[in-house]
Motif scaffolding. Sequence first.
Motif, PDB file in Angstrom:
ATOM      1  N   GLY A  15      23.719   7.726   9.747  1.00 47.40           N
ATOM      2  CA  GLY A  15      23.472   7.196  11.172  1.00 47.40           C
ATOM      3  C   GLY A  15      23.039   6.031  11.306  1.00 47.40           C
ATOM      4  N   TYR A  16      22.615   5.365  10.119  1.00 44.74           N
ATOM      5  CA  TYR A  16      21.944   4.028  10.126  1.00 44.74           C
ATOM      6  C   TYR A  16      22.863   3.096   9.532  1.00 44.74           C
ATOM      7  CZ  TYR A  16      17.807   6.712  11.125  1.00 44.74           C
ATOM      8  OH  TYR A  16      16.610   7.377  11.791  1.00 44.74           O
ATOM      9  N   TRP A  17      22.724   1.742   9.732  1.00 47.90           N
ATOM     10  CA  TRP A  17      23.377   0.588   9.046  1.00 47.90           C
ATOM     11  C   TRP A  17      22.000   0.085   8.357  1.00 47.90           C
ATOM     12  CZ3 TRP A  17      28.632  -1.009   9.625  1.00 47.90           C
ATOM     13  CH2 TRP A  17      29.128  -1.990   8.326  1.00 47.90           C
ATOM     14  N   LEU A  18      22.046   0.259   6.927  1.00 48.09           N
ATOM     15  CA  LEU A  18      20.919  -0.304   6.128  1.00 48.09           C
ATOM     16  C   LEU A  18      21.248  -1.684   5.611  1.00 48.09           C
ATOM     17  CD1 LEU A  18      20.092   2.968   4.332  1.00 48.09           C
ATOM     18  CD2 LEU A  18      19.135   2.272   6.247  1.00 48.09           C
ATOM     19  N   PHE A  19      20.281  -2.690   5.870  1.00 46.97           N
ATOM     20  CA  PHE A  19      20.212  -3.847   5.256  1.00 46.97           C
ATOM     21  C   PHE A  19      18.918  -4.130   4.691  1.00 46.97           C
ATOM     22  CE2 PHE A  19      21.285  -8.372   4.853  1.00 46.97           C
ATOM     23  CZ  PHE A  19      22.763  -8.357   4.623  1.00 46.97           C
ATOM     24  N   LEU A  20      18.803  -3.993   3.546  1.00 45.27           N
ATOM     25  CA  LEU A  20      17.600  -3.858   2.688  1.00 45.27           C
ATOM     26  C   LEU A  20      17.534  -4.808   1.444  1.00 45.27           C
ATOM     27  CD1 LEU A  20      17.031   0.144   2.634  1.00 45.27           C
ATOM     28  CD2 LEU A  20      16.432  -1.697   4.291  1.00 45.27           C
ATOM     29  N   GLU A  21      16.312  -5.352   0.989  1.00 44.29           N
ATOM     30  CA  GLU A  21      16.317  -6.168  -0.132  1.00 44.29           C
ATOM     31  C   GLU A  21      16.704  -5.463  -1.208  1.00 44.29           C
ATOM     32  OE1 GLU A  21      12.927  -9.259   0.051  1.00 44.29           O
ATOM     33  OE2 GLU A  21      12.151  -7.782   1.187  1.00 44.29           O
ATOM     34  N   GLN A  22      17.547  -6.140  -2.031  1.00 42.21           N
ATOM     35  CA  GLN A  22      17.982  -5.272  -3.273  1.00 42.21           C
ATOM     36  C   GLN A  22      17.032  -5.614  -4.499  1.00 42.21           C
ATOM     37  OE1 GLN A  22      21.820  -5.565  -6.453  1.00 42.21           O
ATOM     38  NE2 GLN A  22      22.339  -5.302  -4.286  1.00 42.21           N
ATOM     39  N   GLU A  76      38.550  -9.866   9.074  1.00 47.15           N
ATOM     40  CA  GLU A  76      37.818  -9.222   8.212  1.00 47.15           C
ATOM     41  C   GLU A  76      37.193  -7.882   8.932  1.00 47.15           C
ATOM     42  OE1 GLU A  76      34.464 -10.741   5.086  1.00 47.15           O
ATOM     43  OE2 GLU A  76      34.786 -11.690   7.275  1.00 47.15           O
ATOM     44  N   SER A  77      37.127  -6.955   8.267  1.00 50.51           N
ATOM     45  CA  SER A  77      36.237  -5.529   8.714  1.00 50.51           C
ATOM     46  C   SER A  77      34.887  -5.964   8.838  1.00 50.51           C
ATOM     47  CB  SER A  77      36.640  -4.558   7.894  1.00 50.51           C
ATOM     48  OG  SER A  77      35.950  -4.522   6.564  1.00 50.51           O
ATOM     49  N   ASP A  78      34.105  -4.903   9.396  1.00 50.56           N
ATOM     50  CA  ASP A  78      32.574  -5.208   9.682  1.00 50.56           C
ATOM     51  C   ASP A  78      31.942  -4.812   8.199  1.00 50.56           C
ATOM     52  OD1 ASP A  78      32.385  -6.112  12.267  1.00 50.56           O
ATOM     53  OD2 ASP A  78      32.175  -3.921  13.100  1.00 50.56           O
ATOM     54  N   ALA A  79      32.698  -4.007   7.617  1.00 47.39           N
ATOM     55  CA  ALA A  79      32.246  -3.276   6.254  1.00 47.39           C
ATOM     56  C   ALA A  79      32.265  -4.586   5.236  1.00 47.39           C
ATOM     57  CB  ALA A  79      32.992  -2.244   5.861  1.00 47.39           C
ATOM     58  N   ASN A  80      33.334  -5.248   5.276  1.00 49.25           N
ATOM     59  CA  ASN A  80      33.413  -6.535   4.253  1.00 49.25           C
ATOM     60  C   ASN A  80      32.504  -7.725   4.849  1.00 49.25           C
ATOM     61  OD1 ASN A  80      35.337  -7.395   1.989  1.00 49.25           O
ATOM     62  ND2 ASN A  80      35.139  -9.021   3.179  1.00 49.25           N
ATOM     63  N   LEU A  81      32.486  -7.893   5.940  1.00 50.26           N
ATOM     64  CA  LEU A  81      31.611  -8.873   6.438  1.00 50.26           C
ATOM     65  C   LEU A  81      29.804  -8.847   5.961  1.00 50.26           C
ATOM     66  CD1 LEU A  81      30.550 -11.439   8.092  1.00 50.26           C
ATOM     67  CD2 LEU A  81      30.266  -9.789  10.049  1.00 50.26           C
ATOM     68  N   MET A  82      29.570  -7.497   6.161  1.00 51.26           N
ATOM     69  CA  MET A  82      28.248  -7.194   5.725  1.00 51.26           C
ATOM     70  C   MET A  82      28.069  -7.116   4.259  1.00 51.26           C
ATOM     71  SD  MET A  82      26.910  -7.044   8.756  1.00 51.26           S
ATOM     72  CE  MET A  82      25.288  -6.463   8.387  1.00 51.26           C
ATOM     73  N   SER A  83      29.103  -6.599   3.393  1.00 53.98           N
ATOM     74  CA  SER A  83      29.241  -6.617   2.093  1.00 53.98           C
ATOM     75  C   SER A  83      28.758  -8.213   1.615  1.00 53.98           C
ATOM     76  CB  SER A  83      30.179  -6.026   1.405  1.00 53.98           C
ATOM     77  OG  SER A  83      30.234  -4.764   1.702  1.00 53.98           O
ATOM     78  N   ARG A  84      29.725  -8.970   2.309  1.00 58.62           N
ATOM     79  CA  ARG A  84      29.682 -10.776   2.003  1.00 58.62           C
ATOM     80  C   ARG A  84      28.173 -11.052   2.218  1.00 58.62           C
ATOM     81  NH1 ARG A  84      31.927 -15.118   4.737  1.00 58.62           N
ATOM     82  NH2 ARG A  84      33.151 -13.650   6.370  1.00 58.62           N
ATOM     83  N   ALA A 107      25.432  -9.599   2.211  1.00 56.48           N
ATOM     84  CA  ALA A 107      24.801  -8.836   1.101  1.00 56.48           C
ATOM     85  C   ALA A 107      24.778  -9.480  -0.089  1.00 56.48           C
ATOM     86  CB  ALA A 107      25.030  -7.316   0.967  1.00 56.48           C
ATOM     87  N   ARG A 108      25.883  -9.792  -0.602  1.00 56.41           N
ATOM     88  CA  ARG A 108      25.757 -10.598  -1.658  1.00 56.41           C
ATOM     89  C   ARG A 108      25.328 -11.982  -1.865  1.00 56.41           C
ATOM     90  NH1 ARG A 108      31.371  -8.500  -1.390  1.00 56.41           N
ATOM     91  NH2 ARG A 108      32.127 -10.651  -0.664  1.00 56.41           N
ATOM     92  N   THR A 109      25.339 -12.608  -0.522  1.00 56.28           N
ATOM     93  CA  THR A 109      24.864 -14.022  -0.465  1.00 56.28           C
ATOM     94  C   THR A 109      23.247 -13.955  -0.611  1.00 56.28           C
ATOM     95  OG1 THR A 109      26.765 -14.779   0.786  1.00 56.28           O
ATOM     96  CG2 THR A 109      24.625 -15.912   1.025  1.00 56.28           C
ATOM     97  N   TYR A 110      22.733 -12.795   0.041  1.00 48.18           N
ATOM     98  CA  TYR A 110      21.511 -12.650   0.293  1.00 48.18           C
ATOM     99  C   TYR A 110      20.676 -11.698  -0.704  1.00 48.18           C
ATOM    100  CZ  TYR A 110      22.223 -15.887   4.183  1.00 48.18           C
ATOM    101  OH  TYR A 110      22.541 -17.016   4.951  1.00 48.18           O
ATOM    102  N   ASN A 111      21.446 -11.333  -1.572  1.00 44.87           N
ATOM    103  CA  ASN A 111      20.788 -10.360  -2.561  1.00 44.87           C
ATOM    104  C   ASN A 111      20.373  -9.134  -1.946  1.00 44.87           C
ATOM    105  OD1 ASN A 111      20.465  -9.333  -5.397  1.00 44.87           O
ATOM    106  ND2 ASN A 111      18.288 -10.015  -5.257  1.00 44.87           N
ATOM    107  N   ALA A 112      21.035  -8.408  -1.256  1.00 39.28           N
ATOM    108  CA  ALA A 112      20.614  -7.308  -0.205  1.00 39.28           C
ATOM    109  C   ALA A 112      21.442  -5.997  -0.587  1.00 39.28           C
ATOM    110  CB  ALA A 112      20.798  -7.637   1.139  1.00 39.28           C
ATOM    111  N   VAL A 113      21.001  -4.918   0.082  1.00 42.11           N
ATOM    112  CA  VAL A 113      21.660  -3.594   0.057  1.00 42.11           C
ATOM    113  C   VAL A 113      22.316  -3.311   1.527  1.00 42.11           C
ATOM    114  CG1 VAL A 113      21.695  -1.285  -0.161  1.00 42.11           C
ATOM    115  CG2 VAL A 113      20.268  -2.691  -1.650  1.00 42.11           C
TER     116      VAL A 113
END
Length: 355
Positions: free
Chosen positions: A181-188, A159-167, A169-175
């Motif tokens: 230049g950043y990897w954002l992981f924010l509350e949706q 699995e790619s890193d992009a897909n892992l992080m999207s998965r 994000a879906r679980t924890y209602n995140a962006v």
Amino acid sequence: MADDNRYAPAFSIVAEGKDITAILQKYMSEITLTDFGGATQKSDELKISVTSPTLKLPSKGARLRLGMGFGGNLQDKGWFVVCGVSSSGPPRKVEIYATAAPMNASKQSGNVQSHKTRSWDSLTLGDIVKTVAADNGLIPRVAEKLAAIKIDHIDQTAESDANLMSRLARTYNAVSKPAGGYWLFLEQGTATTASGKQTGSITITPDQLSSWSYSDGSHGNTSGDKSNKIGVNYFDEADGKTKSVSIEHDGPAIYNPYTQFNKSTAEWGAKSRKSNAARNGKRMTLTGPCLPEHIPMTAECRVITSGFGEVEDRQWLVESLSFSLTTRGLSFSWSLALDISKKESGTKKGPAYFS
């Protein structure tokens, strides 16, 4: 009286540290920036079209930095990596495609689309984001509330890193998205930055637009407002059985195809699916000429519509947006999803991605 250039659309592009703005201004046909929200699972995109008989095609993996605005007041829109180039004619037209994610491992330290197999055990969500960001040459920006969530175990199998992080994000209602230049992981849906800071919203009226549309409900959904359940399975270590948690929502029955490792993660997932289903129930699109106050807007910002109609006037979240600069001027197009936050104070706006 001197000409007033404050409202003249402008841009700047730096390629691998070299300012190429003047060259592109001479031959530019169109520059389009598309900013995607976390729900779309896409990286921000930049497309540059120029008509030139001599312009050299940039190499894949080259880094571009975009500024966009009016007059001498440009907003930094971050870094992009060239992922594709093409040319056609006559006359010779060159198109350059770039994405906010590092897609070319020969130029960048990582590639978010490369498949990996590894397991994550006894970590926080913040630890995972930091590791993935570092692997891809990006700086992590994680909302404090999300960073503290405990992850007992999760597998990344081919699995790619992009897909892992999207998965996640879906679980924890995140962006989740690489941007600037950043990897954002924010509350949706909370319209906050990674540090928890909130800023003002923007109000739009019909006279500011060239076109708009509104829709309520999805095609093919016959459930109307009937209450159904959202179910998520999980593995119970205490007795070795697969169990389920469920919550009610107004819409069709939804079941998550993935079994979670514990009840807590399953509960997060059910709440996230409910939020996304409610958010996408009503939608609106806005298109019009761009003004200076529109330039700071990003996906996940809040927009208040006023003067459109009784059901159309409300507070929205920007799911995705684009800015298009041509010889005719600068325009915008925004795709809006319902803002399901309880407090619609009109004083909030989306993440300041590059702050």
